[in-house]
Design a protein around this motif. Sequence first.
Motif, PDB file in Angstrom:
ATOM      1  N   VAL A 179       0.883  -1.312  -0.003  1.00 49.98           N
ATOM      2  CA  VAL A 179       0.062  -0.004  -0.105  1.00 49.98           C
ATOM      3  C   VAL A 179       1.007   1.395   0.020  1.00 49.98           C
ATOM      4  O   VAL A 179       0.556   2.163  -0.554  1.00 49.98           O
ATOM      5  CB  VAL A 179      -0.834  -0.197   1.178  1.00 49.98           C
ATOM      6  CG1 VAL A 179      -1.759   1.290   1.235  1.00 49.98           C
ATOM      7  CG2 VAL A 179      -1.884  -1.284   1.210  1.00 49.98           C
ATOM      8  N   ALA A 180       2.097   1.301   0.843  1.00 47.18           N
ATOM      9  CA  ALA A 180       2.910   2.370   0.806  1.00 47.18           C
ATOM     10  C   ALA A 180       3.604   2.478  -0.584  1.00 47.18           C
ATOM     11  O   ALA A 180       3.687   4.018  -0.980  1.00 47.18           O
ATOM     12  CB  ALA A 180       3.905   2.152   1.779  1.00 47.18           C
ATOM     13  N   LEU A 181       3.813   1.711  -1.171  1.00 43.23           N
ATOM     14  CA  LEU A 181       4.607   1.932  -2.619  1.00 43.23           C
ATOM     15  C   LEU A 181       3.698   2.504  -3.433  1.00 43.23           C
ATOM     16  O   LEU A 181       3.890   3.410  -4.320  1.00 43.23           O
ATOM     17  CB  LEU A 181       5.035   0.517  -3.071  1.00 43.23           C
ATOM     18  CG  LEU A 181       6.457  -0.096  -2.507  1.00 43.23           C
ATOM     19  CD1 LEU A 181       6.556  -1.472  -2.989  1.00 43.23           C
ATOM     20  CD2 LEU A 181       7.326   1.035  -2.980  1.00 43.23           C
ATOM     21  N   CYS A 182       2.338   1.995  -3.274  1.00 41.82           N
ATOM     22  CA  CYS A 182       1.239   2.632  -4.314  1.00 41.82           C
ATOM     23  C   CYS A 182       1.084   4.143  -3.971  1.00 41.82           C
ATOM     24  O   CYS A 182       0.815   5.036  -4.868  1.00 41.82           O
ATOM     25  CB  CYS A 182       0.127   1.972  -4.166  1.00 41.82           C
ATOM     26  SG  CYS A 182       0.091   0.499  -4.970  1.00 41.82           S
ATOM     27  N   VAL A 183       0.897   4.418  -2.746  1.00 40.74           N
ATOM     28  CA  VAL A 183       0.781   5.843  -2.246  1.00 40.74           C
ATOM     29  C   VAL A 183       2.193   6.716  -2.703  1.00 40.74           C
ATOM     30  O   VAL A 183       1.729   7.907  -3.129  1.00 40.74           O
ATOM     31  CB  VAL A 183       0.640   5.760  -0.765  1.00 40.74           C
ATOM     32  CG1 VAL A 183       0.710   7.269  -0.155  1.00 40.74           C
ATOM     33  CG2 VAL A 183      -0.691   5.216  -0.027  1.00 40.74           C
ATOM     34  N   ILE A 184       3.227   6.301  -2.579  1.00 43.97           N
ATOM     35  CA  ILE A 184       4.486   7.071  -2.932  1.00 43.97           C
ATOM     36  C   ILE A 184       4.220   7.265  -4.295  1.00 43.97           C
ATOM     37  O   ILE A 184       4.755   8.168  -4.926  1.00 43.97           O
ATOM     38  CB  ILE A 184       5.849   6.271  -2.435  1.00 43.97           C
ATOM     39  CG1 ILE A 184       5.893   6.312  -0.813  1.00 43.97           C
ATOM     40  CG2 ILE A 184       6.880   6.982  -3.097  1.00 43.97           C
ATOM     41  CD1 ILE A 184       6.880   5.454  -0.418  1.00 43.97           C
ATOM     42  N   GLY A 185       3.993   6.138  -5.077  1.00 35.35           N
ATOM     43  CA  GLY A 185       3.929   6.161  -6.503  1.00 35.35           C
ATOM     44  C   GLY A 185       2.987   7.471  -6.846  1.00 35.35           C
ATOM     45  O   GLY A 185       3.174   8.379  -7.883  1.00 35.35           O
ATOM     46  N   LEU A 202       6.706   2.723  -9.342  1.00 30.46           N
ATOM     47  CA  LEU A 202       6.479   2.641  -7.834  1.00 30.46           C
ATOM     48  C   LEU A 202       5.031   1.808  -7.734  1.00 30.46           C
ATOM     49  O   LEU A 202       4.682   0.817  -6.779  1.00 30.46           O
ATOM     50  CB  LEU A 202       6.676   3.716  -6.994  1.00 30.46           C
ATOM     51  CG  LEU A 202       7.859   4.369  -6.842  1.00 30.46           C
ATOM     52  CD1 LEU A 202       7.958   5.726  -6.312  1.00 30.46           C
ATOM     53  CD2 LEU A 202       9.010   3.352  -6.089  1.00 30.46           C
ATOM     54  N   ILE A 203       4.119   2.425  -8.391  1.00 32.68           N
ATOM     55  CA  ILE A 203       2.620   1.772  -8.388  1.00 32.68           C
ATOM     56  C   ILE A 203       2.631   0.485  -8.893  1.00 32.68           C
ATOM     57  O   ILE A 203       2.122  -0.194  -8.142  1.00 32.68           O
ATOM     58  CB  ILE A 203       1.846   2.575  -9.153  1.00 32.68           C
ATOM     59  CG1 ILE A 203       1.430   3.938  -8.631  1.00 32.68           C
ATOM     60  CG2 ILE A 203       0.212   1.976  -9.335  1.00 32.68           C
ATOM     61  CD1 ILE A 203       0.616   5.052  -9.342  1.00 32.68           C
ATOM     62  N   ALA A 204       3.216   0.013 -10.009  1.00 30.20           N
ATOM     63  CA  ALA A 204       3.432  -1.388 -10.317  1.00 30.20           C
ATOM     64  C   ALA A 204       4.060  -2.196  -9.258  1.00 30.20           C
ATOM     65  O   ALA A 204       3.446  -3.349  -9.112  1.00 30.20           O
ATOM     66  CB  ALA A 204       4.263  -1.404 -11.695  1.00 30.20           C
ATOM     67  N   LEU A 205       4.946  -1.757  -8.694  1.00 30.43           N
ATOM     68  CA  LEU A 205       5.681  -2.589  -7.530  1.00 30.43           C
ATOM     69  C   LEU A 205       4.739  -2.862  -6.551  1.00 30.43           C
ATOM     70  O   LEU A 205       4.855  -3.962  -5.974  1.00 30.43           O
ATOM     71  CB  LEU A 205       7.100  -1.793  -7.227  1.00 30.43           C
ATOM     72  CG  LEU A 205       8.347  -1.840  -8.448  1.00 30.43           C
ATOM     73  CD1 LEU A 205       9.429  -1.253  -7.574  1.00 30.43           C
ATOM     74  CD2 LEU A 205       8.753  -3.538  -8.159  1.00 30.43           C
ATOM     75  N   GLY A 206       4.095  -1.698  -5.939  1.00 29.72           N
ATOM     76  CA  GLY A 206       3.111  -1.783  -4.839  1.00 29.72           C
ATOM     77  C   GLY A 206       2.119  -2.826  -5.261  1.00 29.72           C
ATOM     78  O   GLY A 206       1.643  -3.654  -4.317  1.00 29.72           O
ATOM     79  N   ILE A 207       1.470  -2.985  -6.594  1.00 26.26           N
ATOM     80  CA  ILE A 207       0.723  -3.781  -6.757  1.00 26.26           C
ATOM     81  C   ILE A 207       1.097  -5.244  -6.875  1.00 26.26           C
ATOM     82  O   ILE A 207       0.367  -6.124  -6.374  1.00 26.26           O
ATOM     83  CB  ILE A 207      -0.038  -3.391  -8.311  1.00 26.26           C
ATOM     84  CG1 ILE A 207      -0.938  -2.374  -8.052  1.00 26.26           C
ATOM     85  CG2 ILE A 207      -0.948  -4.400  -8.871  1.00 26.26           C
ATOM     86  CD1 ILE A 207      -1.348  -1.643  -9.522  1.00 26.26           C
TER      87      ILE A 207
END
Length: 258
Positions: A179-185, A202-207
Motif C-alpha cells: 500500500v505504501a509503494l502505491c501511495v508514494i507512486g 512504484l505503483i506497479a511494484l506496490g500492486i
Amino acid sequence: MQNVTQSSTTRLSLELFHVQTSTAFELPPNLVAIRIGKPNDQNLPEIDVSNLPDAEIVSRSHAQIQVDGSNYFLEDLGSSNGTFLNDTKLEPGITYQLNVGDRIDLGQGNKVTFIFQNQLPNLLAGSNVTAIQQQIPEQNKPTVVDKTTKLVGLALMVASTVILTANIRIGLFFRIPGVALCVIGVFVLCQQRINRNLGWILIALGILVMIFTGNIFASVNLLLLLGTFVLFVAGYLLFTTGKIFGYDLRSLQQLINR
C-alpha cells in the motif's frame, strides 16, 4: 397392441413383492389372467391389496397380469390413478411385457410398489413368505423414495447452501509495504519535478507486492456452520433414503406435534 417379444421368464415360482411392507404375493398357478385390486360384490381379485398402506389410491379393478406360456404381460384396466411399469405409465387396455426385476406402481407417488421377482425358496416348513423375506439382508431390498420426500430433501439441501453462502463474509488483507509503494507512486506522479515514469514503476511494484503478500479471508459463524451442515445432511438422507435416522416424514410430523 404393443409388440411383444419372447421372454426368458419361467412360469415357476414367481411373486409380487410389496416394497413398502416387505410382503410377498404368490402368483396363483394355472390362471391366464391374475387381477390386482380390491374386492367388492362383483370383483374378487386374485391379488387383494385392500389391507396394504395407501390402498385408497388403488382401483377395485386396477390391473391384471396375463400369462401366455412362459411369458407374462401387465395391463392397466382403466384405473383412476394409473399403473406404472418401471416409472412408465401404461396405456389402459394395452399389454406390456413383464420381466423379472421389473417394478410395478399402482397409482402415482410410489406409494403402492411391487417388484416382479422369483419366489423365495421354502427354507423352513410352515414358514410364511413374509417371515422368509425378513431374512434377506436389508441392503438387498430396493429403496423407493416418494416424490414429496425427495422434494423436501432437495429443498433442505438448497436452503442450507443458500443460508451458508449468504452469511459467509469474504475480505482482502494487504500488507503495509504494498500500500505504501502505491501511495508514494501516486505522490510522485503529482510532482512535476520528478520523472513520472518513476511514479508508475512504484505503483506497479506496490500492486505486485500486494498480489504476492495479500491474503483473502472468509469468516462464518461456527454455530451457523454446524446448523447448515445438519440441515444439509437431513435433506440428503431424505432425498436418498426417505428417512432421517429411521424416521420418515410422517413419523417426524408426529414427533413435532407431540
